[in-house]
Motif scaffolding. Structure first.
Motif, PDB file in Angstrom:
ATOM      1  N   VAL A  68       0.676  -0.571  -0.168  1.00 21.88           N
ATOM      2  CA  VAL A  68       0.682  -0.160  -0.184  1.00 21.88           C
ATOM      3  C   VAL A  68       0.053   1.531   0.051  1.00 21.88           C
ATOM      4  CG1 VAL A  68      -1.991   1.218   1.268  1.00 21.88           C
ATOM      5  CG2 VAL A  68      -2.080  -1.098   1.471  1.00 21.88           C
ATOM      6  N   ILE A  69       0.554   2.531  -1.148  1.00 23.58           N
ATOM      7  CA  ILE A  69       1.615   3.122  -1.432  1.00 23.58           C
ATOM      8  C   ILE A  69       0.725   4.287  -0.386  1.00 23.58           C
ATOM      9  CG2 ILE A  69       2.086   4.751  -2.194  1.00 23.58           C
ATOM     10  CD1 ILE A  69       2.992   2.710  -4.372  1.00 23.58           C
ATOM     11  N   PHE A  70       0.041   5.110  -0.028  1.00 20.98           N
ATOM     12  CA  PHE A  70       0.414   6.193   0.369  1.00 20.98           C
ATOM     13  C   PHE A  70       0.838   7.796   0.157  1.00 20.98           C
ATOM     14  CE2 PHE A  70      -0.002   3.629   3.989  1.00 20.98           C
ATOM     15  CZ  PHE A  70      -1.585   3.454   4.273  1.00 20.98           C
ATOM     16  N   SER A  71       0.437   8.649  -0.776  1.00 22.15           N
ATOM     17  CA  SER A  71       1.227   9.985  -1.685  1.00 22.15           C
ATOM     18  C   SER A  71       0.438  10.897  -0.881  1.00 22.15           C
ATOM     19  CB  SER A  71       1.451   9.366  -3.002  1.00 22.15           C
ATOM     20  OG  SER A  71      -0.296   9.337  -3.515  1.00 22.15           O
ATOM     21  N   CYS A  72       0.873  12.170  -1.087  1.00 24.34           N
ATOM     22  CA  CYS A  72      -0.124  13.788  -0.794  1.00 24.34           C
ATOM     23  C   CYS A  72       0.836  14.264  -0.944  1.00 24.34           C
ATOM     24  CB  CYS A  72      -0.345  13.396   0.767  1.00 24.34           C
ATOM     25  SG  CYS A  72      -0.694  15.177   1.281  1.00 24.34           S
ATOM     26  N   VAL A  73       0.586  15.917  -1.788  1.00 28.97           N
ATOM     27  CA  VAL A  73       1.397  16.707  -2.196  1.00 28.97           C
ATOM     28  C   VAL A  73       2.402  17.618  -1.344  1.00 28.97           C
ATOM     29  CG1 VAL A  73       1.230  18.932  -3.019  1.00 28.97           C
ATOM     30  CG2 VAL A  73      -0.619  17.140  -3.962  1.00 28.97           C
TER      31      VAL A  73
END
Length: 236
Positions: A68-73
């Protein structure tokens, strides 16, 4: 009848292995432990996407062995290998702020807002189905990234959920745009307001998204000056 019973005895236990499991928890900023909203949560193994909610909570289908990958600007992407111990309990995710180099800020003569807007479009690309790439509007001064948004047809619950997420992302993008045009730094330079006085002024006189889209840089300057005069008169 005995034949049916025989089948149920042997078939039903097999379904327990297919019980849906979820990875749940909260996403925070590691520096200040503030919750992070609309973090993109992507199970690459099952190819499923979710967003963290207004309180930073997330819930996504997962099995031991999934990734699972968590990405945020503005934050470094975090990749989590799922283990059995993570499922069925609250799993906290802490994202680190990404340092911005001067070179990155000036790439292609785009502003920080424009770069962030393009990054948001990439992170949330799964929400948009077969839509054109964002068009950078260079004609109006102070403008950001303009994106044409097509409406997703109604249908399955997944499509309806995606439409809701899409509306949410659009609202947040509009707020980011207002923050860009009506920035605290710009207000402070024009009015010399600081601290709580600056926050109160920015909240009280925050313009609408439609106004910011139509306004030139001069319009924004005049609006801040006029609003500052009103605030001083109201305080007397």
């Amino acid at each position: 009848m005995r034949y049916v019973t025989f089948l149920l005895v042997f078939v039903l236990p097999g379904f327990s292995g297919f019980a849906q499991q979820f990875l749940t928890g909260k996403v925070r900023n590691r520096a200040g432990l503030d919750t992070l909203v609309s973090v993109n949560v992507y199970n690459t193994t099952q190819r499923k996407h979710k967003l963290s909610d207004e309180k930073g909570n997330f819930r996504i289908a997962a099995q031991p062995g999934d990734t699972v990958i968590f990405s945020c600007v503005g934050y470094q992407t975090d990749t989590i290998p799922v283990t059995a111990a993570m499922l069925g309990t609250e799993f906290s995710v802490l994202l680190d702020l990404r340092s911005v180099s001067l070179q990155a800020v000036t790439v292609g003569s785009l502003s920080n807002y424009q770069l962030d807007s393009l990054e948001r479009r990439q992170i949330y690309s799964w929400i948009y189905e077969q839509e054109p790439q964002p068009v950078i509007e260079r004609r109006r001064q102070g403008d950001g990234v303009g994106v044409e948004l097509n409406v997703i047809p109604h249908g399955s619950s997944e499509v309806r959920q995606r439409l809701q997420l899409k509306k949410r992302i659009i609202r947040e993008e509009e707020q980011h745009y207002v923050d860009f045009r009506f920035s605290a730094d710009y207000i402070s330079r024009l009015t010399h307001l600081q601290g709580d006085s600056l926050k109160q002024f920015a909240a009280r006189y925050r313009p609408s998204y439609d106004f910011c889209r139509k306004a030139t840089n001069l319009d924004i300057l005049v609006y801040i000056n006029d609003s500052f005069k009103k605030s001083k008169n109201s305080d007397q």
